[in-house]
Design an enzyme around this catalytic site. Structure first.
Site, PDB file in Angstrom:
ATOM      1  N   SER A  86       0.879  -1.178   0.000  1.00  0.00           N
ATOM      2  CA  SER A  86       0.000   0.000   0.000  1.00  0.00           C
ATOM      3  C   SER A  86       0.908   1.216   0.000  1.00  0.00           C
ATOM      4  CB  SER A  86      -0.865   0.009   1.254  1.00  0.00           C
ATOM      5  OG  SER A  86      -1.392   1.302   1.482  1.00  0.00           O
TER       6      SER A  86
ATOM      7  N   TYR B 140      -1.018  -0.790  10.160  1.00  0.00           N
ATOM      8  CA  TYR B 140      -1.212  -1.070   8.729  1.00  0.00           C
ATOM      9  C   TYR B 140       0.045  -0.686   7.941  1.00  0.00           C
ATOM     10  CZ  TYR B 140      -3.525  -1.066   4.143  1.00  0.00           C
ATOM     11  OH  TYR B 140      -3.872  -1.316   2.837  1.00  0.00           O
TER      12      TYR B 140
ATOM     13  N   THR C 104     -13.021  -0.332  -3.320  1.00  0.00           N
ATOM     14  CA  THR C 104     -13.369  -1.686  -2.856  1.00  0.00           C
ATOM     15  C   THR C 104     -14.006  -1.563  -1.466  1.00  0.00           C
ATOM     16  OG1 THR C 104     -11.343  -2.095  -1.622  1.00  0.00           O
ATOM     17  CG2 THR C 104     -11.282  -2.639  -3.971  1.00  0.00           C
TER      18      THR C 104
HETATM   19  N1  LIG Z   1      -8.596  -0.691  -1.767  1.00  0.00           N
HETATM   20  C1  LIG Z   1      -7.568   0.087  -1.561  1.00  0.00           C
HETATM   21  O1  LIG Z   1      -7.661   1.328  -1.711  1.00  0.00           O
HETATM   22  C2  LIG Z   1      -6.225  -0.483  -1.160  1.00  0.00           C
HETATM   23  C3  LIG Z   1      -5.151   0.394  -1.072  1.00  0.00           C
HETATM   24  C4  LIG Z   1      -3.914  -0.102  -0.715  1.00  0.00           C
HETATM   25  C5  LIG Z   1      -3.737  -1.443  -0.450  1.00  0.00           C
HETATM   26  N2  LIG Z   1      -4.805  -2.277  -0.543  1.00  0.00           N
HETATM   27  C6  LIG Z   1      -4.566  -3.699  -0.250  1.00  0.00           C
HETATM   28  O2  LIG Z   1      -5.095  -4.486  -1.275  1.00  0.00           O
HETATM   29  C7  LIG Z   1      -5.450  -5.771  -0.752  1.00  0.00           C
HETATM   30  C8  LIG Z   1      -6.859  -6.109  -1.219  1.00  0.00           C
HETATM   31  O3  LIG Z   1      -7.757  -5.209  -0.598  1.00  0.00           O
HETATM   32  P1  LIG Z   1      -9.171  -4.824  -1.223  1.00  0.00           P
HETATM   33  O4  LIG Z   1      -9.198  -3.356  -1.372  1.00  0.00           O
HETATM   34  O5  LIG Z   1      -9.478  -5.677  -2.376  1.00  0.00           O
HETATM   35  O6  LIG Z   1     -10.097  -5.128   0.040  1.00  0.00           O
HETATM   36  P2  LIG Z   1     -11.286  -6.158   0.216  1.00  0.00           P
HETATM   37  O7  LIG Z   1     -11.679  -5.997   1.641  1.00  0.00           O
HETATM   38  O8  LIG Z   1     -12.295  -5.988  -0.846  1.00  0.00           O
HETATM   39  O9  LIG Z   1     -10.573  -7.571  -0.016  1.00  0.00           O
HETATM   40  C9  LIG Z   1      -9.687  -8.117   0.909  1.00  0.00           C
HETATM   41  C10 LIG Z   1      -9.916  -9.599   0.923  1.00  0.00           C
HETATM   42  O10 LIG Z   1      -8.983 -10.223   1.801  1.00  0.00           O
HETATM   43  C11 LIG Z   1      -9.676 -11.175   2.577  1.00  0.00           C
HETATM   44  N3  LIG Z   1      -8.982 -11.413   3.833  1.00  0.00           N
HETATM   45  C12 LIG Z   1      -8.751 -10.556   4.829  1.00  0.00           C
HETATM   46  N4  LIG Z   1      -8.109 -11.170   5.838  1.00  0.00           N
HETATM   47  C13 LIG Z   1      -7.929 -12.458   5.445  1.00  0.00           C
HETATM   48  C14 LIG Z   1      -7.351 -13.601   6.032  1.00  0.00           C
HETATM   49  N5  LIG Z   1      -6.811 -13.547   7.269  1.00  0.00           N
HETATM   50  N6  LIG Z   1      -7.346 -14.762   5.349  1.00  0.00           N
HETATM   51  C15 LIG Z   1      -7.899 -14.843   4.114  1.00  0.00           C
HETATM   52  N7  LIG Z   1      -8.475 -13.792   3.492  1.00  0.00           N
HETATM   53  C16 LIG Z   1      -8.487 -12.624   4.153  1.00  0.00           C
HETATM   54  C17 LIG Z   1     -11.038 -10.540   2.812  1.00  0.00           C
HETATM   55  O11 LIG Z   1     -11.995 -11.496   3.200  1.00  0.00           O
HETATM   56  C18 LIG Z   1     -11.310  -9.968   1.432  1.00  0.00           C
HETATM   57  O12 LIG Z   1     -11.852 -10.934   0.569  1.00  0.00           O
HETATM   58  C19 LIG Z   1      -5.293  -5.679   0.757  1.00  0.00           C
HETATM   59  O13 LIG Z   1      -4.058  -6.262   1.119  1.00  0.00           O
HETATM   60  C20 LIG Z   1      -5.245  -4.181   1.019  1.00  0.00           C
HETATM   61  O14 LIG Z   1      -4.522  -3.844   2.172  1.00  0.00           O
HETATM   62  C21 LIG Z   1      -6.053  -1.838  -0.900  1.00  0.00           C
END
Ligand SMILES: NC(=O)c1ccc[n+]([C@@H]2O[C@H](COP(=O)([O-])OP(=O)(O)OC[C@H]3O[C@@H](n4cnc5c(N)ncnc54)[C@H](O)[C@@H]3O)[C@@H](O)[C@H]2O)c1
Length: 253
Positions: free
Chosen positions: A145, A158, A193
């Site tokens: 991130s 985080y 998301t």
């Molecule tokens: N959306 C954003 O703006 C953003 C920005 C920076 C980083 N990220 C990173 O991208 C990745 C995906 O996030 P997203 O935005 O798609 O969020 P999201 O919440 O839509 O998806 C995250 C997924 O990870 C799963 N998950 C969480 N903990 C888990 C565990 N212990 N075991 C198995 N599955 C688990 C959740 O059930 C979910 O399906 C994450 O690592 C997040 O930190 C997202």
């Protein structure tokens, strides 16, 4: 690396960035194993993707859970790609009226860092067992991130977990070079998301205004498009790529 006839494991593949990535990998000819904790979301995602997808209910923090996912992948065909998207944000300040508890900090690190490492370490023996395809055996893509560099107040857990993912990218790439396996991390800015649904709408609007160009949240498909390019381009290795429309998070909003 070409994906046709290969298998990819996508952790967090049942929602958001992971699900969009799984769709993209299937379009490129791969079979995918979706790893997620929520049974209903997992079944729905696997159904949408059809016979090229399988869902495994698993927590990335748990060794045996991830082992099951890798076993399912092996049954589907040669595992060559791992995309680690499972993760979560939990913002809380360290001081003040409701300071972050140690257990909360630990959970964030366990999910985002240890969960990523757990998936990588268990995928590697399976990827290493494959013959060379062209000049490589496989690719690992992790998700960090921009908080790894620009974490805001309340994001110490985080940001620390995501900075650690950046930190392990180069050493892993160096270690795996002799096995012709690449390791690349993507560091998203703000993407539309469920993760951002935890942010109150007024704060989300303020965040959006900080994005230079294009002034909007990224789409999961744009994240998936970069992952597909990383898999495709053999020169990308040992690097973390910011995908953020030039966003640098401000100190305060
Ligand atoms: N959306 C954003 O703006 C953003 C920005 C920076 C980083 N990220 C990173 O991208 C990745 C995906 O996030 P997203 O935005 O798609 O969020 P999201 O919440 O839509 O998806 C995250 C997924 O990870 C799963 N998950 C969480 N903990 C888990 C565990 N212990 N075991 C198995 N599955 C688990 C959740 O059930 C979910 O399906 C994450 O690592 C997040 O930190 C997202």
């Amino acid at each position: 690396m070409r994906l046709d006839g290969t298998v990819a494991v996508v952790t967090g593949g049942t929602a958001g960035l992971g699900l969009a990535t799984a769709r993209r990998l299937v379009t490129a000819g791969a079979k995918v194993v979706l790893v997620g904790r929520t049974e209903a979301a997992g079944k729905a995602a696997a159904e949408e993707l059809g016979p090229a997808a399988a869902f495994v209910a698993a927590d990335v923090r748990v060794e045996e859970d991830v082992a099951r996912a890798m076993d399912v992948a092996e049954e589907l065909g040669p595992l060559r790609t791992l995309v680690c998207c499972a993760g979560g944000a939990h913002s809380k300040r360290v001081i003040g009226r409701r300071p972050m508890r140690l257990a909360e900090f630990t959970t964030v690190v366990e999910t985002n860092l240890i969960g990523t490492f757990n998936a990588i370490r268990q995928a590697l023996p399976r990827i290493m067992a494959q013959p060379l395809r062209g000049e490589e055996r496989g690719v690992v893509v992790a998700t960090s991130s921009i908080a790894a560099w620009d974490g805001q107040a309340g994001q110490s857990a985080y940001a620390a977990s995501k900075a650690a993912v950046v930190g392990m990218t180069l050493p892993l790439a160096r270690e795996l070079a002799e096995h012709a396996i690449r390791v690349v991390t993507v560091a998203p800015g703000l993407f539309d998301t469920a993760l951002l649904e935890t942010v109150p709408p007024p704060v989300r609007d303020l965040l959006r205004e900080q994005i230079p160009h294009p002034r909007r949240m990224g789409t999961p498909e744009e994240f998936a498009s970069l992952v597909a390019h990383v898999v495709d381009n053999p020169m990308l290795n040992g690097e973390t790529i910011r995908l953020d429309a030039a966003l640098r998070m401000p100190v305060v909003l």
